[in-house]
Design a protein around this motif. Structure first.
Motif, PDB file in Angstrom:
ATOM      1  N   GLN A 157     -14.218  55.591 -11.150  1.00 49.23           N
ATOM      2  CA  GLN A 157     -14.674  55.013  -9.989  1.00 49.23           C
ATOM      3  C   GLN A 157     -13.776  55.555  -8.972  1.00 49.23           C
ATOM      4  O   GLN A 157     -14.062  56.117  -7.794  1.00 49.23           O
ATOM      5  N   LEU A 158     -12.608  55.562  -8.894  1.00 47.31           N
ATOM      6  CA  LEU A 158     -11.515  56.180  -8.219  1.00 47.31           C
ATOM      7  C   LEU A 158     -11.798  57.825  -7.804  1.00 47.31           C
ATOM      8  O   LEU A 158     -11.867  58.286  -6.804  1.00 47.31           O
ATOM      9  N   ASP A 159     -11.985  58.462  -8.965  1.00 50.26           N
ATOM     10  CA  ASP A 159     -12.410  59.869  -9.008  1.00 50.26           C
ATOM     11  C   ASP A 159     -13.592  60.220  -8.191  1.00 50.26           C
ATOM     12  O   ASP A 159     -13.595  61.011  -7.404  1.00 50.26           O
ATOM     13  N   ARG A 160     -14.590  59.275  -8.333  1.00 48.63           N
ATOM     14  CA  ARG A 160     -16.024  59.651  -7.767  1.00 48.63           C
ATOM     15  C   ARG A 160     -15.917  59.253  -6.362  1.00 48.63           C
ATOM     16  O   ARG A 160     -16.516  59.837  -5.397  1.00 48.63           O
ATOM     17  N   SER A 161     -15.222  58.173  -5.943  1.00 48.94           N
ATOM     18  CA  SER A 161     -14.933  57.580  -4.604  1.00 48.94           C
ATOM     19  C   SER A 161     -14.403  58.796  -3.578  1.00 48.94           C
ATOM     20  O   SER A 161     -14.840  58.947  -2.478  1.00 48.94           O
ATOM     21  N   GLY A 162     -13.390  59.434  -3.983  1.00 48.14           N
ATOM     22  CA  GLY A 162     -12.826  60.484  -3.202  1.00 48.14           C
ATOM     23  C   GLY A 162     -11.973  59.845  -2.123  1.00 48.14           C
ATOM     24  O   GLY A 162     -11.714  60.531  -1.391  1.00 48.14           O
ATOM     25  N   HIS A 163     -11.654  58.715  -2.124  1.00 46.26           N
ATOM     26  CA  HIS A 163     -10.552  58.211  -1.047  1.00 46.26           C
ATOM     27  C   HIS A 163      -9.806  57.145  -1.454  1.00 46.26           C
ATOM     28  O   HIS A 163     -10.083  56.543  -2.943  1.00 46.26           O
ATOM     29  N   LEU A 164      -8.807  56.649  -1.190  1.00 49.54           N
ATOM     30  CA  LEU A 164      -7.904  55.586  -1.408  1.00 49.54           C
ATOM     31  C   LEU A 164      -8.406  54.254  -1.405  1.00 49.54           C
ATOM     32  O   LEU A 164      -9.108  54.111  -0.363  1.00 49.54           O
ATOM     33  N   LEU A 165      -8.210  53.482  -2.252  1.00 53.53           N
ATOM     34  CA  LEU A 165      -8.543  52.137  -2.196  1.00 53.53           C
ATOM     35  C   LEU A 165      -7.408  51.273  -2.080  1.00 53.53           C
ATOM     36  O   LEU A 165      -6.154  51.532  -2.490  1.00 53.53           O
ATOM     37  N   SER A 166      -7.414  50.055  -1.468  1.00 58.63           N
ATOM     38  CA  SER A 166      -6.401  48.922  -1.088  1.00 58.63           C
ATOM     39  C   SER A 166      -6.069  48.301  -2.455  1.00 58.63           C
ATOM     40  O   SER A 166      -6.954  48.242  -3.263  1.00 58.63           O
TER      41      SER A 166
END
Length: 126
Positions: free
Chosen positions: A90-99
């Motif tokens: 999911q992080l790879d697909r989102s393309g941005h940092l999550l908190s």
């Protein structure tokens, strides 16, 4: 010793454990070489040892409960691994940092993050 990964053996191990009678095993008091169930029926005989501690007997006496615990732990860790893998995807697909808070929410973490101060990712997520 490091073993190469093998086929998933958990189903066959679970089946062997399930085939055992649902009873605790113990070393017979006064004869540690005899492993018995709670009714006194012998399960395994390792030889007569009297009251001398017998590590193999201790190991066998605790094997069913230990194997059940290990199976549960492997299952729990496999679930965690699958959850982390899904989160990475999911992080790879989102393309941005999550908190940290967003990640905790995604994985269903019940507690709050260890730190209370908002991170840069927290601030940019608002």
């Amino acid at each position: 010793m490091h073993l190469a990964p093998a086929a998933d053996r958990l189903p066959e191990i679970r089946a062997r454990l399930a085939a055992l009678p649902d009873t605790a095993w113990r070393q017979r008091p006064g004869d540690c070489g005899l492993i018995e169930d709670h009714t006194g029926q012998p399960v395994a005989v390792l030889g007569t040892s009297g009251d001398v501690p017998l590590p193999a007997g201790e190991f066998i006496a605790h094997a069913p409960a230990d194997i059940a615990w290990l199976l549960a732990e492997v299952t729990r860790l496999r679930c965690r691994d699958a959850m982390v893998t899904a989160l990475h995807q999911q992080l790879d697909r989102s393309g941005h940092l999550l908190s940290t808070r967003q990640i905790a929410t995604l994985i269903g973490h019940p507690g709050s993050p260890h730190h209370q101060a908002p991170t840069a990712a927290d601030r940019s997520a608002r």
